[in-house]
Write a protein that holds these residues in place. Structure first.
Motif, short mmCIF file in Angstrom:
data_model
loop_
_atom_site.label_atom_id
_atom_site.label_comp_id
_atom_site.label_asym_id
_atom_site.label_seq_id
_atom_site.Cartn_x
_atom_site.Cartn_y
_atom_site.Cartn_z
N PRO A 121 -11.26 45.69 26.62
CA PRO A 121 -12.09 46.88 26.64
C PRO A 121 -11.97 47.76 25.38
N ALA A 122 -10.89 47.57 24.58
CA ALA A 122 -10.63 48.54 23.51
C ALA A 122 -11.74 48.57 22.48
N GLY A 123 -12.29 47.40 22.13
CA GLY A 123 -13.36 47.38 21.15
C GLY A 123 -14.59 48.11 21.62
N VAL A 124 -14.91 47.95 22.91
CA VAL A 124 -16.07 48.66 23.47
C VAL A 124 -15.83 50.17 23.44
N SER A 125 -14.61 50.58 23.80
CA SER A 125 -14.28 52.01 23.82
C SER A 125 -14.37 52.62 22.42
N ALA A 126 -14.08 51.84 21.39
CA ALA A 126 -14.04 52.37 20.02
C ALA A 126 -15.31 52.10 19.23
N ARG A 127 -16.24 51.33 19.78
CA ARG A 127 -17.39 50.87 19.00
C ARG A 127 -18.18 52.02 18.39
N ALA A 128 -18.45 53.06 19.16
CA ALA A 128 -19.28 54.16 18.66
C ALA A 128 -18.63 54.87 17.47
N LEU A 129 -17.31 54.79 17.37
CA LEU A 129 -16.62 55.45 16.26
C LEU A 129 -16.87 54.75 14.94
N SER A 130 -17.37 53.49 14.98
CA SER A 130 -17.59 52.73 13.75
C SER A 130 -18.65 53.38 12.86
N ARG A 131 -19.44 54.30 13.42
CA ARG A 131 -20.42 55.01 12.60
C ARG A 131 -19.77 56.07 11.74
N ARG A 132 -18.51 56.41 12.07
CA ARG A 132 -17.84 57.50 11.36
C ARG A 132 -16.67 57.01 10.51
N VAL A 133 -15.95 55.99 10.98
CA VAL A 133 -14.85 55.41 10.21
C VAL A 133 -14.89 53.90 10.40
N PRO A 134 -14.24 53.14 9.51
CA PRO A 134 -14.21 51.68 9.68
C PRO A 134 -13.49 51.29 10.97
N LEU A 135 -13.99 50.23 11.59
CA LEU A 135 -13.40 49.70 12.81
C LEU A 135 -12.98 48.25 12.57
#
Length: 392
Positions: A121-135
Protein backbone atom coordinates in the motif's frame (compact mmCIF):
# COMPACT_ATOMS: atom_id res chain seq x y z
CA UNK A 1 25.10 22.53 5.50
CA UNK A 2 21.82 20.78 6.33
CA UNK A 3 21.33 17.32 4.92
CA UNK A 4 18.43 16.67 2.53
CA UNK A 5 15.47 14.96 4.16
CA UNK A 6 14.08 11.57 3.18
CA UNK A 7 10.66 10.26 4.19
CA UNK A 8 10.64 6.44 4.07
CA UNK A 9 7.22 4.75 4.06
CA UNK A 10 7.05 1.02 4.74
CA UNK A 11 5.00 -1.68 6.48
CA UNK A 12 7.80 -3.81 8.01
CA UNK A 13 10.12 -2.53 10.74
CA UNK A 14 11.38 -4.11 13.98
CA UNK A 15 9.68 -3.10 17.23
CA UNK A 16 13.13 -3.43 18.78
CA UNK A 17 16.50 -4.02 17.10
CA UNK A 18 17.21 -7.74 17.01
CA UNK A 19 13.64 -8.87 17.78
CA UNK A 20 13.62 -11.21 14.78
CA UNK A 21 11.46 -9.01 12.52
CA UNK A 22 13.07 -8.61 9.07
CA UNK A 23 15.28 -5.53 9.36
CA UNK A 24 16.08 -4.75 5.72
CA UNK A 25 14.19 -1.43 5.78
CA UNK A 26 15.95 -0.38 8.98
CA UNK A 27 19.35 -1.49 7.66
CA UNK A 28 18.91 0.51 4.46
CA UNK A 29 17.69 3.59 6.35
CA UNK A 30 20.75 3.46 8.60
CA UNK A 31 22.93 3.50 5.49
CA UNK A 32 20.94 6.42 4.05
CA UNK A 33 21.37 8.40 7.27
CA UNK A 34 24.98 9.30 6.44
CA UNK A 35 23.66 11.53 3.63
CA UNK A 36 20.05 12.23 4.65
CA UNK A 37 17.91 13.15 7.61
CA UNK A 38 15.68 10.07 7.60
CA UNK A 39 12.14 9.79 8.96
CA UNK A 40 10.61 6.31 8.80
CA UNK A 41 6.81 5.97 8.78
CA UNK A 42 5.48 2.48 9.55
CA UNK A 43 2.34 0.92 11.08
CA UNK A 44 2.09 0.42 14.83
CA UNK A 45 3.16 -2.94 16.23
CA UNK A 46 2.86 -4.33 19.72
CA UNK A 47 5.62 -3.32 22.10
CA UNK A 48 6.81 -0.31 20.08
CA UNK A 49 6.30 3.40 20.90
CA UNK A 50 4.41 5.71 18.56
CA UNK A 51 7.50 7.87 18.10
CA UNK A 52 11.13 7.14 18.86
CA UNK A 53 14.66 7.99 17.86
CA UNK A 54 16.31 4.82 16.61
CA UNK A 55 19.92 6.01 16.46
CA UNK A 56 19.97 8.57 13.64
CA UNK A 57 16.48 7.55 12.45
CA UNK A 58 13.25 9.24 13.49
CA UNK A 59 10.63 6.46 13.56
CA UNK A 60 6.90 7.28 13.51
CA UNK A 61 4.32 4.50 13.89
CA UNK A 62 0.73 5.23 12.93
CA UNK A 63 -2.13 3.51 14.73
CA UNK A 64 -4.78 1.97 12.50
CA UNK A 65 -7.01 -0.30 14.63
CA UNK A 66 -7.99 -0.86 18.28
CA UNK A 67 -4.76 -1.83 20.02
CA UNK A 68 -5.97 -5.27 21.12
CA UNK A 69 -6.57 -6.47 17.53
CA UNK A 70 -3.93 -4.41 15.72
CA UNK A 71 -1.94 -7.31 14.23
CA UNK A 72 -2.07 -7.34 10.44
CA UNK A 73 1.24 -5.43 10.13
CA UNK A 74 3.11 -7.87 12.39
CA UNK A 75 5.27 -9.57 9.77
CA UNK A 76 4.04 -9.93 6.18
CA UNK A 77 0.64 -8.34 5.53
CA UNK A 78 -0.27 -10.57 2.56
CA UNK A 79 0.42 -13.77 4.45
CA UNK A 80 -1.36 -12.54 7.59
CA UNK A 81 -4.44 -11.81 5.48
CA UNK A 82 -4.32 -15.25 3.86
CA UNK A 83 -3.95 -16.92 7.25
CA UNK A 84 -6.77 -15.10 9.05
CA UNK A 85 -10.05 -13.79 7.72
CA UNK A 86 -10.17 -11.44 10.69
CA UNK A 87 -7.00 -9.74 9.52
CA UNK A 88 -8.73 -8.70 6.28
CA UNK A 89 -10.92 -6.32 8.27
CA UNK A 90 -7.86 -4.39 9.40
CA UNK A 91 -6.48 -3.75 5.90
CA UNK A 92 -8.69 -0.81 4.83
CA UNK A 93 -8.12 0.84 8.20
CA UNK A 94 -4.35 0.40 7.87
CA UNK A 95 -4.44 1.82 4.36
CA UNK A 96 -6.54 4.84 5.37
CA UNK A 97 -4.36 5.49 8.41
CA UNK A 98 -1.22 5.30 6.29
CA UNK A 99 -2.69 7.67 3.68
CA UNK A 100 -3.39 10.36 6.28
CA UNK A 101 -0.11 9.71 8.14
CA UNK A 102 1.95 10.11 4.95
CA UNK A 103 0.43 13.52 4.33
CA UNK A 104 0.85 14.59 7.96
CA UNK A 105 4.51 13.59 8.02
CA UNK A 106 5.09 15.12 4.60
CA UNK A 107 3.91 18.50 5.91
CA UNK A 108 5.93 18.11 9.10
CA UNK A 109 9.18 16.79 7.61
CA UNK A 110 9.11 18.64 4.25
CA UNK A 111 11.27 15.95 2.60
CA UNK A 112 13.38 16.29 -0.51
CA UNK A 113 12.48 12.73 -1.56
CA UNK A 114 9.99 10.02 -0.58
CA UNK A 115 11.02 6.35 -0.62
CA UNK A 116 8.09 3.91 -0.48
CA UNK A 117 8.67 0.20 0.12
CA UNK A 118 6.10 -1.80 -1.88
CA UNK A 119 3.82 -0.55 -4.63
CA UNK A 120 0.83 -1.46 -2.46
CA UNK A 121 0.00 0.00 0.00
CA UNK A 122 2.88 2.44 0.61
CA UNK A 123 3.33 3.42 -3.04
CA UNK A 124 -0.37 4.15 -3.41
CA UNK A 125 -0.35 6.23 -0.22
CA UNK A 126 2.62 8.28 -1.47
CA UNK A 127 1.76 8.52 -5.17
CA UNK A 128 0.12 11.95 -5.04
CA UNK A 129 3.24 13.40 -3.41
CA UNK A 130 5.22 12.64 -6.60
CA UNK A 131 3.88 15.90 -8.04
CA UNK A 132 5.79 17.80 -5.37
CA UNK A 133 8.95 15.75 -4.70
CA UNK A 134 10.61 12.73 -6.36
CA UNK A 135 9.16 9.35 -5.43
CA UNK A 136 11.27 6.18 -5.40
CA UNK A 137 9.31 2.94 -5.00
CA UNK A 138 10.93 -0.36 -4.05
CA UNK A 139 9.05 -3.61 -4.56
CA UNK A 140 10.36 -6.79 -2.97
CA UNK A 141 8.12 -9.20 -4.86
CA UNK A 142 4.92 -9.89 -2.95
CA UNK A 143 2.92 -7.03 -4.42
CA UNK A 144 4.42 -7.38 -7.91
CA UNK A 145 4.03 -11.16 -8.25
CA UNK A 146 0.69 -11.39 -6.44
CA UNK A 147 -2.19 -8.89 -6.17
CA UNK A 148 -3.10 -9.34 -9.82
CA UNK A 149 -6.84 -8.73 -9.71
CA UNK A 150 -8.05 -5.82 -11.83
CA UNK A 151 -8.16 -3.07 -9.19
CA UNK A 152 -4.74 -3.98 -7.82
CA UNK A 153 -3.17 -3.95 -11.27
CA UNK A 154 -4.75 -0.55 -11.95
CA UNK A 155 -3.30 0.80 -8.69
CA UNK A 156 0.13 -0.69 -9.43
CA UNK A 157 0.15 0.94 -12.87
CA UNK A 158 -0.66 4.33 -11.39
CA UNK A 159 2.13 4.05 -8.82
CA UNK A 160 4.67 2.73 -11.32
CA UNK A 161 3.91 5.54 -13.77
CA UNK A 162 4.16 8.22 -11.06
CA UNK A 163 7.46 7.05 -9.56
CA UNK A 164 10.71 8.68 -10.60
CA UNK A 165 12.37 5.26 -10.23
CA UNK A 166 11.09 1.79 -9.35
CA UNK A 167 13.67 -0.55 -7.85
CA UNK A 168 13.28 -4.33 -7.87
CA UNK A 169 15.12 -7.42 -6.66
CA UNK A 170 15.82 -9.20 -9.96
CA UNK A 171 15.61 -8.94 -13.73
CA UNK A 172 12.29 -10.81 -13.99
CA UNK A 173 10.73 -8.27 -11.62
CA UNK A 174 12.27 -5.47 -13.69
CA UNK A 175 10.41 -6.69 -16.78
CA UNK A 176 7.16 -6.90 -14.81
CA UNK A 177 7.59 -3.37 -13.43
CA UNK A 178 8.31 -2.03 -16.92
CA UNK A 179 5.12 -3.68 -18.19
CA UNK A 180 3.21 -1.67 -15.59
CA UNK A 181 4.50 1.55 -17.15
CA UNK A 182 7.41 2.39 -14.89
CA UNK A 183 9.61 5.01 -16.57
CA UNK A 184 12.89 3.98 -14.93
CA UNK A 185 13.40 0.51 -13.42
CA UNK A 186 16.58 -0.60 -11.68
CA UNK A 187 17.62 -3.92 -10.16
CA UNK A 188 18.75 -2.97 -6.64
CA UNK A 189 18.18 -5.78 -4.09
CA UNK A 190 18.02 -5.17 -0.38
CA UNK A 191 21.37 -5.50 1.38
CA UNK A 192 22.40 -8.11 3.92
CA UNK A 193 24.55 -7.78 7.01
CA UNK A 194 27.30 -10.37 7.25
CA UNK A 195 28.96 -11.62 10.39
CA UNK A 196 32.32 -13.34 10.57
CA UNK A 197 31.21 -16.77 11.70
CA UNK A 198 33.68 -19.47 12.67
CA UNK A 199 31.98 -22.82 12.06
CA UNK A 200 31.67 -25.12 15.04
CA UNK A 201 33.44 -28.48 14.71
CA UNK A 202 31.28 -30.88 12.73
CA UNK A 203 30.19 -34.13 14.29
CA UNK A 204 27.29 -36.49 13.81
CA UNK A 205 24.68 -35.99 11.07
CA UNK A 206 24.86 -33.16 8.55
CA UNK A 207 23.20 -30.01 9.93
CA UNK A 208 20.73 -28.19 7.70
CA UNK A 209 19.47 -24.65 8.28
CA UNK A 210 16.41 -22.95 6.79
CA UNK A 211 15.61 -19.30 7.56
CA UNK A 212 12.49 -17.39 6.59
CA UNK A 213 8.90 -16.57 7.37
CA UNK A 214 6.78 -19.71 7.71
CA UNK A 215 4.59 -19.16 4.66
CA UNK A 216 3.79 -21.12 1.52
CA UNK A 217 6.26 -19.39 -0.83
CA UNK A 218 9.25 -20.38 1.32
CA UNK A 219 8.72 -24.05 0.43
CA UNK A 220 9.59 -25.46 3.85
CA UNK A 221 7.01 -28.22 3.36
CA UNK A 222 9.03 -29.35 0.33
CA UNK A 223 12.17 -29.39 2.48
CA UNK A 224 10.46 -31.55 5.11
CA UNK A 225 9.46 -34.05 2.41
CA UNK A 226 13.04 -34.09 1.12
CA UNK A 227 14.35 -34.69 4.63
CA UNK A 228 12.44 -37.97 4.79
CA UNK A 229 14.79 -39.28 2.09
CA UNK A 230 17.95 -38.05 3.86
CA UNK A 231 18.02 -39.93 7.17
CA UNK A 232 21.51 -38.72 8.08
CA UNK A 233 20.51 -35.04 8.27
CA UNK A 234 18.96 -32.81 10.95
CA UNK A 235 17.20 -29.51 10.31
CA UNK A 236 16.77 -26.23 12.19
CA UNK A 237 14.04 -23.90 10.90
CA UNK A 238 14.39 -20.27 11.98
CA UNK A 239 11.35 -18.03 11.64
CA UNK A 240 7.68 -17.82 12.45
CA UNK A 241 4.46 -17.26 10.57
CA UNK A 242 0.96 -18.50 9.82
CA UNK A 243 2.09 -21.89 8.42
CA UNK A 244 3.92 -22.93 11.57
CA UNK A 245 1.18 -25.29 12.80
CA UNK A 246 0.97 -27.07 9.45
CA UNK A 247 4.75 -27.42 9.24
CA UNK A 248 5.06 -28.75 12.78
CA UNK A 249 2.40 -31.35 11.97
CA UNK A 250 4.26 -32.31 8.78
CA UNK A 251 7.51 -32.64 10.75
CA UNK A 252 5.99 -34.84 13.46
CA UNK A 253 7.09 -38.09 11.83
CA UNK A 254 10.69 -36.78 11.67
CA UNK A 255 10.81 -36.41 15.44
CA UNK A 256 13.87 -34.78 16.99
CA UNK A 257 15.52 -34.36 13.58
CA UNK A 258 13.60 -31.09 13.08
CA UNK A 259 13.82 -28.08 15.42
CA UNK A 260 11.62 -25.00 15.09
CA UNK A 261 13.68 -22.20 16.61
CA UNK A 262 11.19 -19.35 16.08
CA UNK A 263 12.30 -15.81 15.31
CA UNK A 264 15.88 -15.04 16.29
CA UNK A 265 17.86 -11.83 16.58
CA UNK A 266 21.15 -11.35 14.76
CA UNK A 267 23.43 -12.59 17.55
CA UNK A 268 21.31 -15.69 18.05
CA UNK A 269 21.21 -16.31 14.31
CA UNK A 270 24.99 -16.01 14.09
CA UNK A 271 25.22 -18.82 16.64
CA UNK A 272 22.89 -20.95 14.50
CA UNK A 273 25.09 -20.26 11.45
CA UNK A 274 28.10 -21.52 13.43
CA UNK A 275 26.42 -24.87 13.96
CA UNK A 276 25.12 -25.37 10.40
CA UNK A 277 26.69 -27.20 7.46
CA UNK A 278 24.23 -26.34 4.67
CA UNK A 279 21.64 -23.56 4.32
CA UNK A 280 18.57 -24.50 2.27
CA UNK A 281 16.18 -22.03 0.59
CA UNK A 282 13.51 -24.15 -1.17
CA UNK A 283 11.39 -21.19 -2.34
CA UNK A 284 8.53 -21.83 -4.76
CA UNK A 285 5.66 -19.80 -6.25
CA UNK A 286 2.64 -19.73 -3.93
CA UNK A 287 -0.87 -20.44 -5.18
CA UNK A 288 -1.50 -16.68 -5.16
CA UNK A 289 1.40 -16.09 -7.56
CA UNK A 290 3.58 -14.61 -4.83
CA UNK A 291 7.21 -15.66 -4.73
CA UNK A 292 10.54 -14.56 -3.33
CA UNK A 293 12.45 -11.86 -5.18
CA UNK A 294 15.80 -12.40 -3.47
CA UNK A 295 15.69 -13.43 0.21
CA UNK A 296 17.97 -11.38 2.43
CA UNK A 297 18.31 -14.45 4.67
CA UNK A 298 19.90 -16.35 1.77
CA UNK A 299 22.41 -13.56 1.21
CA UNK A 300 23.24 -13.56 4.93
CA UNK A 301 23.85 -17.32 4.83
CA UNK A 302 26.09 -16.93 1.77
CA UNK A 303 27.98 -14.08 3.40
CA UNK A 304 28.54 -16.24 6.46
CA UNK A 305 30.33 -18.81 4.32
CA UNK A 306 27.68 -21.53 4.32
CA UNK A 307 27.13 -23.83 1.38
CA UNK A 308 23.69 -22.97 -0.03
CA UNK A 309 21.05 -24.99 -1.84
CA UNK A 310 18.33 -22.80 -3.37
CA UNK A 311 15.46 -23.02 -5.82
CA UNK A 312 16.11 -22.09 -9.43
CA UNK A 313 13.89 -18.99 -9.36
CA UNK A 314 14.44 -15.47 -10.65
CA UNK A 315 16.59 -13.54 -8.21
CA UNK A 316 17.86 -16.57 -6.35
CA UNK A 317 19.53 -17.81 -9.53
CA UNK A 318 21.09 -14.39 -10.04
CA UNK A 319 22.84 -14.59 -6.66
CA UNK A 320 23.74 -18.30 -6.73
CA UNK A 321 25.78 -19.71 -9.61
CA UNK A 322 24.98 -23.42 -9.49
CA UNK A 323 28.05 -25.54 -8.95
CA UNK A 324 30.18 -22.51 -8.13
CA UNK A 325 28.61 -20.62 -5.20
CA UNK A 326 25.86 -23.09 -4.32
CA UNK A 327 23.47 -25.55 -5.87
CA UNK A 328 20.18 -24.75 -7.63
CA UNK A 329 17.26 -27.17 -7.75
CA UNK A 330 13.82 -27.02 -9.42
CA UNK A 331 11.26 -25.37 -7.12
CA UNK A 332 8.83 -27.78 -5.49
CA UNK A 333 10.80 -30.95 -6.36
CA UNK A 334 11.49 -32.75 -3.07
CA UNK A 335 13.32 -35.60 -4.80
CA UNK A 336 15.91 -33.43 -6.52
CA UNK A 337 16.29 -31.38 -3.33
CA UNK A 338 16.97 -34.56 -1.34
CA UNK A 339 19.60 -35.61 -3.88
CA UNK A 340 21.34 -32.22 -3.63
CA UNK A 341 21.37 -32.42 0.17
CA UNK A 342 22.78 -35.94 0.02
CA UNK A 343 25.46 -34.83 -2.45
CA UNK A 344 26.74 -32.07 -0.18
CA UNK A 345 26.29 -34.14 2.97
CA UNK A 346 28.70 -36.71 1.56
CA UNK A 347 31.35 -34.18 0.47
CA UNK A 348 32.67 -31.78 3.15
CA UNK A 349 35.30 -30.40 0.76
CA UNK A 350 32.61 -29.42 -1.76
CA UNK A 351 30.60 -27.75 1.00
CA UNK A 352 33.67 -25.79 2.04
CA UNK A 353 34.48 -24.69 -1.53
CA UNK A 354 30.88 -23.62 -2.23
CA UNK A 355 30.73 -21.71 1.05
CA UNK A 356 33.96 -19.83 0.34
CA UNK A 357 32.75 -18.89 -3.15
CA UNK A 358 29.34 -17.86 -1.74
CA UNK A 359 30.98 -15.50 0.76
CA UNK A 360 32.92 -13.80 -2.03
CA UNK A 361 29.86 -13.49 -4.27
CA UNK A 362 27.75 -12.11 -1.44
CA UNK A 363 30.01 -9.08 -0.96
CA UNK A 364 28.23 -7.21 -3.74
CA UNK A 365 24.96 -7.64 -1.81
CA UNK A 366 26.25 -6.27 1.49
CA UNK A 367 24.12 -3.61 3.17
CA UNK A 368 27.04 -1.20 2.79
CA UNK A 369 27.29 -1.73 -0.97
CA UNK A 370 23.53 -1.61 -1.48
CA UNK A 371 23.22 1.41 0.82
CA UNK A 372 25.78 3.32 -1.24
CA UNK A 373 23.75 2.58 -4.36
CA UNK A 374 20.53 3.84 -2.81
CA UNK A 375 22.20 6.99 -1.46
CA UNK A 376 23.42 7.76 -4.96
CA UNK A 377 19.98 7.04 -6.42
CA UNK A 378 18.13 9.36 -4.03
CA UNK A 379 20.61 12.17 -4.67
CA UNK A 380 20.21 11.54 -8.41
CA UNK A 381 16.42 11.86 -8.41
CA UNK A 382 16.58 14.99 -6.22
CA UNK A 383 18.99 16.64 -8.66
CA UNK A 384 16.90 15.57 -11.66
CA UNK A 385 13.81 17.16 -10.11
CA UNK A 386 15.43 20.58 -9.72
CA UNK A 387 14.27 23.13 -12.30
CA UNK A 388 16.71 23.78 -15.11
CA UNK A 389 18.51 27.15 -14.93
CA UNK A 390 17.15 29.76 -17.31
CA UNK A 391 18.93 29.96 -20.64
CA UNK A 392 20.85 33.13 -21.45
Amino acid sequence: MALPRALVVATTYPARPGDGTPAFVRDLCLELSSSFEVTVLVPAVRGAPSREQDGPLAVVRHRYFPRRWETVADGAILENVRASRGAVIQVPFLWASQWFAVRREFRRVRPSVVHAHWLIPAGVSARALSRRVPLVVTTLGGDLYALNFAVARWLKRRVAAAASVVTVMNSDMAARAASLGARDVRVMPMGARFSVVTPAPASGPVRLLAVGRLVEKKGFDVLLRALEAVPHAVLTIVGDGPSRGELEAAAHSLGARVTFAGQLGREELDEVYRHADIAVFPSRPAASGDQDGLPVAMLEAMGSGLAVIASDLAGLNEAVVSGESGLLVPPGDAGVLAAAISELAADPSQRRALGEAAAIRARGYSVEAVGAGYRALLHEVIEAAKPSPPSV
